[in-house]
Every structure is written in C-alpha cells, then in structure tokens.
Design a protein around this motif. Structure first.
Motif, PDB file in Angstrom:
ATOM      1  N   ILE A   1      36.212  40.965  39.830  1.00 17.52           N
ATOM      2  CA  ILE A   1      35.296  41.580  38.859  1.00 17.52           C
ATOM      3  C   ILE A   1      34.148  40.611  38.566  1.00 17.52           C
ATOM      4  CG2 ILE A   1      35.100  42.449  36.478  1.00 17.52           C
ATOM      5  CD1 ILE A   1      38.215  43.166  36.827  1.00 17.52           C
ATOM      6  N   CYS A   2      34.518  39.317  38.476  1.00 18.69           N
ATOM      7  CA  CYS A   2      33.505  38.269  38.290  1.00 18.69           C
ATOM      8  C   CYS A   2      32.465  38.291  39.399  1.00 18.69           C
ATOM      9  CB  CYS A   2      34.206  36.918  38.322  1.00 18.69           C
ATOM     10  SG  CYS A   2      33.955  35.980  36.848  1.00 18.69           S
ATOM     11  N   LYS A   3      32.937  38.427  40.644  1.00 15.30           N
ATOM     12  CA  LYS A   3      32.031  38.455  41.803  1.00 15.30           C
ATOM     13  C   LYS A   3      31.103  39.678  41.719  1.00 15.30           C
ATOM     14  CE  LYS A   3      34.604  35.741  45.226  1.00 15.30           C
ATOM     15  NZ  LYS A   3      36.091  35.798  45.041  1.00 15.30           N
ATOM     16  N   GLY A   4      31.672  40.816  41.359  1.00 15.04           N
ATOM     17  CA  GLY A   4      30.854  42.021  41.205  1.00 15.04           C
ATOM     18  C   GLY A   4      29.815  41.832  40.107  1.00 15.04           C
ATOM     19  N   MET A   5      30.212  41.196  39.007  1.00 23.39           N
ATOM     20  CA  MET A   5      29.296  40.992  37.874  1.00 23.39           C
ATOM     21  C   MET A   5      28.231  39.950  38.190  1.00 23.39           C
ATOM     22  SD  MET A   5      29.797  43.153  35.581  1.00 23.39           S
ATOM     23  CE  MET A   5      28.683  42.445  34.395  1.00 23.39           C
ATOM     24  N   GLN A   6      28.615  38.929  38.998  1.00 27.24           N
ATOM     25  CA  GLN A   6      27.650  37.912  39.441  1.00 27.24           C
ATOM     26  C   GLN A   6      26.525  38.603  40.224  1.00 27.24           C
ATOM     27  OE1 GLN A   6      30.393  34.973  40.945  1.00 27.24           O
ATOM     28  NE2 GLN A   6      28.694  33.873  41.915  1.00 27.24           N
ATOM     29  N   TYR A   7      26.945  39.480  41.153  1.00 25.94           N
ATOM     30  CA  TYR A   7      25.997  40.228  41.993  1.00 25.94           C
ATOM     31  C   TYR A   7      25.096  41.100  41.112  1.00 25.94           C
ATOM     32  CZ  TYR A   7      24.422  43.948  45.172  1.00 25.94           C
ATOM     33  OH  TYR A   7      23.659  44.868  45.862  1.00 25.94           O
TER      34      TYR A   7
END
Ligand SMILES: CCS(=O)(=O)N1CC(CC#N)(n2cc(-c3nc(Nc4ccc(C(=O)OC(C)(C)C)cc4)nc4[nH]ccc34)cn2)C1
Length: 297
Positions: free
Chosen positions: A127-133
C-alpha cells in the motif's frame, strides 16, 4: 500503455451482464459484471462502478475520478479498463479489473488465523508503494482505509478506490475541501478535521490508522470508530468532530493492538504526529518496514 490498446476504452452497455453486487458506499456502488459481446458467456469478468444518484456535481466528480484512475499504472493500484456511457450519457460507469478476493477489511476478518505479522507488513508495504507512486503524481487519496484496499491474492493487495482523491495544484502542497459529505473522520488528520486541509501528509496519518486496522485484523469491536467513540461518549455530528479534535490535540491516540510489535506501533505513532511536516513520508515508512519485515519474516 499496452493494456489501453488491448482493452476498448468504451464498453457498450448492452454487453455488460450484471452478476452480483460487490460493494456499496455513500455516492457509488460496484457490481460484478461479465462483458460478453459474443453473448456466449466467454467474456471477461469486470468490476463496474456506478453512481448512486447521478446529480451533475457527482457526475463531474465521477468523471474526474475515472480520469485519475485512467492515468495510474502501478502494481498496487486497481487497473482501469474503460468507461461505459449509456445512451443519454447521463450515467457513466467505470470499468475496472475484478479482484477475486474482495476488500482487505473482510479478508483480514475471515483469514486472521493464518495471517502473521510479516504478511500484514507485506500488505502495508505494498500500500505504501502504491501511495508513493500516487504522491509522485501529486495526488492526495483522502480515504485510505482497509475498506478501500482490494485483495488480488494472499501475497498481493491493491488500492481499490479513488472516489475522494484530489490532484494537488502546481503551486500548493495541500488541498482545501469544501463539501463535508459523509467524511471518514476517524481516519482524518487534525488539520483535516479542523480546516478541511488535505495533503500527502494527511494521507500518512490515515495510513497510520490503516496500519492499526491491519494489526487489529479489521475487528469491528476494536475498529477506529468503536475505539474513538468509546473514548468520547455520545454527541451529535458537529460535537463529534470537535471532540475528536480535542482528543487528538491532547495527544490521545489509538492504543497498541494486542500482540503488535512495539516497532510497528512506533510507526503508527510517527504517522500520528500533530505537525504534518514531522510525519514520515511513504518512502520513509517503506524503508522502516523493510528492516522490520526481514526480522519477522
Ligand atoms: C466507495 C464506494 S464504492 O461503492 O464505489 N466502492 C466500495 C469499494 C471499496 C474499495 N475498494 N469496492 C470496490 C470493490 C471491488 N471489488 C472487487 N472484488 C470483490 C470480490 C469479492 C467480493 C466479495 O466476496 O464480496 C462479498 C460481498 C463479501 C461476497 C467483493 C469484491 N473487485 C474490484 N475491482 C475494482 C473495484 C472492486 C468492492 N467494493 C469501492
């Protein structure tokens, strides 16, 4: 991208066959449909989002939502497939990939006996990776919660809904929202409660609440609303926001979930710093979880 070429941007309503309801929210709902132009049940299963009441304002917001999703290409964000305008272009529908394992909150409740902390951290990192993007593209999600995360499989989750997402103006790092709607106030940062200010740092606050949901396995009795209402006692909607703000300003926070490692609770507490600038970024969080995940596996 290739998927844009492979999938038609416009789906014809007459070939969308309703199968079942998948989810329902304030202004929208999502159905499982089969897009079956050949009429022989060989078509693909798709998730179709439509507006509940299609007022002009909601339709404009919905068109913006479809444009946001169409521009996003990330392993941890649900994939756009196309749109379906019916004859009068009155009710637009958003066509997305269908994720077979439903929303993360129910998934946690139904599979808690074999979901260990390492797996919960894996979901948190995705989820962090998606939010970073999302943050790199200057989007603010505004509704990060396990109810808006979808499960592809036991090792892969995706951010599933962008109904409240906004794009930051070029010259500002925050967005002031005017419509109140049915706000998820128990996931809201203090500045959002007080002044309807939303930013990538307020998304971090909500992510901290999402972490809490993960480590309480989405349990209703210890959900953010249950916990905060227990701390507050009863009161009408207006008081609720002020009571919530009062608690947060006094430093009251959700308590450590049973069995949750102190370091993970530490990450939640960092997300819940009163000052937006003090909160970690999603890349900070991802790195800090990476170290813990290797230790717990
Ligand atoms: C915000 C208001 S909202 O109404 O617009 N709305 C709610 C929302 C929250 C989020 N995210 N939502 C998205 C989906 C959804 N579900 C799926 N698959 C499944 C697969 C199985 C099941 C399931 O077993 O369900 C029962 C009821 C337990 C039998 C459910 C869903 N695939 C999807 N692809 C794209 C979206 C999407 C559902 N709810 C977005």
């Amino acid at each position: 991208s290739l998927t844009d070429l492979l999938y038609p941007p416009f789906y014809e309503e007459r070939h969308l066959k309703y199968i079942s309801a998948l989810g329902k929210g304030n202004f929208g709902s999502v159905d499982l449909c089969r897009y079956d132009p050949l009429g022989d049940n060989t078509g693909d299963l798709v998730a179709v989002k439509k507006l509940q009441q299609n007022t002009a304002e909601h339709l404009q917001d919905f068109e913006r939502e479809t444009e946001i999703l169409r521009a996003l290409h990330n392993d941890f964000i649900v994939q756009y497939r196309g749109v379906c305008y019916n004859t009068g272009r009155k009710n637009l529908r958003l066509i997305m990939e269908y994720l077979p394992n439903g929303c993360l909150r129910e998934y946690l409740q139904n599979h808690r006996d074999h979901l260990y902390q390492g797996k919960l951290l894996l979901y948190a990192r995705q989820i962090c990776k998606g939010m970073q993007y999302l943050g790199e593209k200057r989007y603010v999600h505004r509704d990060l919660a396990t109810r808006n995360i979808l499960v592809e499989n036991s090792n892969h989750v995706k951010i599933g809904d962008f109904g409240l997402a906004k794009i930051l103006p070029q010259d500002k790092e925050y967005y002031v929202v005017h419509e109140r709607g049915e706000s998820p106030i128990f996931w809201y940062a203090p500045e959002s409660l007080a002044d309807s200010i939303f930013s990538r740092q307020s998304d971090i606050w909500s992510f901290g609440v999402l972490l809490y949901e993960l480590f309480t396995y989405g349990e209703k009795s210890s959900s953010p609303p249950s916990e905060f209402l227990r701390l507050m006692g009863s009161g009408n909607q207006l008081q609720l926001v002020n009571q919530m703000l009062d608690l947060l300003m006094k430093g009251v926070r959700l308590t450590v979930p049973p069995g949750c490692h102190a370091e993970v609770y530490g990450l939640m507490m960092q997300c819940w710093a009163l000052q937006p600038a003090v909160r970690p970024t999603f890349s900070d969080l991802e790195q800090r979880m990476e170290t813990h995940e290797s230790r717990w596996g």
